[in-house]
Design an enzyme around this catalytic site. Structure first.
Site, PDB file in Angstrom:
ATOM      1  N   HIS A  19      64.739   1.654  13.356  1.00  0.00           N
ATOM      2  CA  HIS A  19      63.548   2.007  14.150  1.00  0.00           C
ATOM      3  C   HIS A  19      63.696   3.427  14.707  1.00  0.00           C
ATOM      4  CE1 HIS A  19      63.098  -2.548  14.946  1.00  0.00           C
ATOM      5  NE2 HIS A  19      62.105  -2.199  14.158  1.00  0.00           N
ATOM      6  N   LYS A  43      55.837 -15.295  17.565  1.00  0.00           N
ATOM      7  CA  LYS A  43      57.276 -15.564  17.578  1.00  0.00           C
ATOM      8  C   LYS A  43      57.794 -15.531  19.020  1.00  0.00           C
ATOM      9  CE  LYS A  43      57.334 -12.117  13.987  1.00  0.00           C
ATOM     10  NZ  LYS A  43      57.867 -10.801  13.710  1.00  0.00           N
ATOM     11  N   ARG A  92      61.267  -0.267   3.821  1.00  0.00           N
ATOM     12  CA  ARG A  92      62.690  -0.171   3.473  1.00  0.00           C
ATOM     13  C   ARG A  92      62.904  -0.409   1.983  1.00  0.00           C
ATOM     14  NH1 ARG A  92      63.826  -4.543   7.942  1.00  0.00           N
ATOM     15  NH2 ARG A  92      61.951  -5.184   6.866  1.00  0.00           N
ATOM     16  N   SER A 130      65.709  -6.330  12.477  1.00  0.00           N
ATOM     17  CA  SER A 130      65.996  -6.922  13.789  1.00  0.00           C
ATOM     18  C   SER A 130      66.431  -8.370  13.633  1.00  0.00           C
ATOM     19  CB  SER A 130      64.749  -6.858  14.677  1.00  0.00           C
ATOM     20  OG  SER A 130      64.402  -5.535  14.947  1.00  0.00           O
TER      21      SER A 130
HETATM   22  O1  PNS Z   1      57.721  -5.381  13.796  1.00  0.00           O
HETATM   23  P1  PNS Z   1      56.729  -6.262  13.118  1.00  0.00           P
HETATM   24  O2  PNS Z   1      56.870  -7.678  13.633  1.00  0.00           O
HETATM   25  O3  PNS Z   1      56.806  -6.167  11.628  1.00  0.00           O
HETATM   26  O4  PNS Z   1      55.260  -5.735  13.538  1.00  0.00           O
HETATM   27  C1  PNS Z   1      54.104  -6.377  13.097  1.00  0.00           C
HETATM   28  C2  PNS Z   1      52.870  -5.865  13.876  1.00  0.00           C
HETATM   29  C3  PNS Z   1      53.073  -6.005  15.368  1.00  0.00           C
HETATM   30  C4  PNS Z   1      52.674  -4.403  13.562  1.00  0.00           C
HETATM   31  C5  PNS Z   1      51.643  -6.681  13.388  1.00  0.00           C
HETATM   32  O5  PNS Z   1      51.933  -8.025  13.476  1.00  0.00           O
HETATM   33  C6  PNS Z   1      50.385  -6.367  14.185  1.00  0.00           C
HETATM   34  O6  PNS Z   1      49.826  -5.305  14.064  1.00  0.00           O
HETATM   35  N1  PNS Z   1      49.967  -7.315  15.046  1.00  0.00           N
HETATM   36  C7  PNS Z   1      48.814  -7.160  15.901  1.00  0.00           C
HETATM   37  C8  PNS Z   1      47.654  -8.050  15.494  1.00  0.00           C
HETATM   38  C9  PNS Z   1      46.851  -7.428  14.365  1.00  0.00           C
HETATM   39  O7  PNS Z   1      46.338  -6.333  14.451  1.00  0.00           O
HETATM   40  N2  PNS Z   1      46.751  -8.178  13.265  1.00  0.00           N
HETATM   41  C10 PNS Z   1      46.040  -7.771  12.077  1.00  0.00           C
HETATM   42  C11 PNS Z   1      46.993  -7.156  11.077  1.00  0.00           C
HETATM   43  S1  PNS Z   1      46.180  -6.808   9.561  1.00  0.00           S
END
Ligand code: PNS
Length: 177
Positions: A19, A43, A92, A130
């Site tokens: 990150h 989660k 990645r 993570s």
């Molecule tokens: O670190 P992560 O868990 O891969 O991050 C995922 C994240 C937080 C970027 C994604 O789950 C997100 O944007 N969530 C917010 C809800 C949202 O906008 N959902 C529609 C996605 S198309």
């Protein structure tokens, strides 16, 4: 929308060297990079939101154009609310691609003016996540070099009491059997 502002959204549970690598790259590319931690994820996180924010703030204190914030609801709505034109995500390996492509295209459908920009972290972090860091730490493995020292200490503090509790339970159960 401001081309110079980008959001780097995620769970950051906990922040890893991968990150930070991406944050550094993003901070060089954009005028302002907002690292946005999702508030209400499905989660159950290992670290509370406050703990994650505190870690991220300390870890990014030296980058003047990096700001730490939280968001809830749709990420693209948050991006629009802070005038960000770009969303930064890390890829990645090829395994990340499908999920990231789906999310980027869905986000584009929701907000056509918000662009997703993908960046690759340094090779050394290409296998780092993570989830794996949490798992290794919980099972007593070494996470040295995978997370900053601050995160290593926080993980130890979090896991040590749980380890001690497990071990004492094992000992107690062992006595009974
Ligand atoms: O670190 P992560 O868990 O891969 O991050 C995922 C994240 C937080 C970027 C994604 O789950 C997100 O944007 N969530 C917010 C809800 C949202 O906008 N959902 C529609 C996605 S198309």
């Amino acid at each position: 929308m401001n081309k110079g502002i980008a959001v780097y959204p995620g769970s950051f549970d906990p922040p890893t060297n991968g990150h930070l690598d991406l944050i550094e790259r993003g901070s060089k590319m954009f005028e302002q990079l907002v690292v946005a931690v999702l508030r209400n994820s499905e989660k159950t996180p290992m670290f509370s939101l406050t703990e994650r924010l505190e870690m991220l703030r300390q870890l990014t204190a030296d980058w003047e154009n990096v700001r730490i914030d939280t968001f809830d609801g749709l990420m693209v709505e948050y991006a629009k609310s802070i005038d960000a034109m770009c969303v930064l995500r890390g890829i990645r390996a090829i395994s990340d691609y499908e999920y990231e492509l789906q999310m980027a295209l869905m986000n584009r459908k929701l907000a056509p003016n918000v662009e997703t920009v993908f960046m690759m972290p340094a090779e050394a972090y290409s296998y780092l996540s993570s989830r794996l860091v949490r798992e290794i730490a919980q099972l007593g493995g070494s996470i040295s070099g995978l997370v900053p020292e601050l995160v290593q200490r926080r993980l130890q503090e979090k896991i040590d009491p749980a380890l001690k509790f497990q071990q004492s339970r094992k000992r107690k159960t062992g006595k009974k059997e």
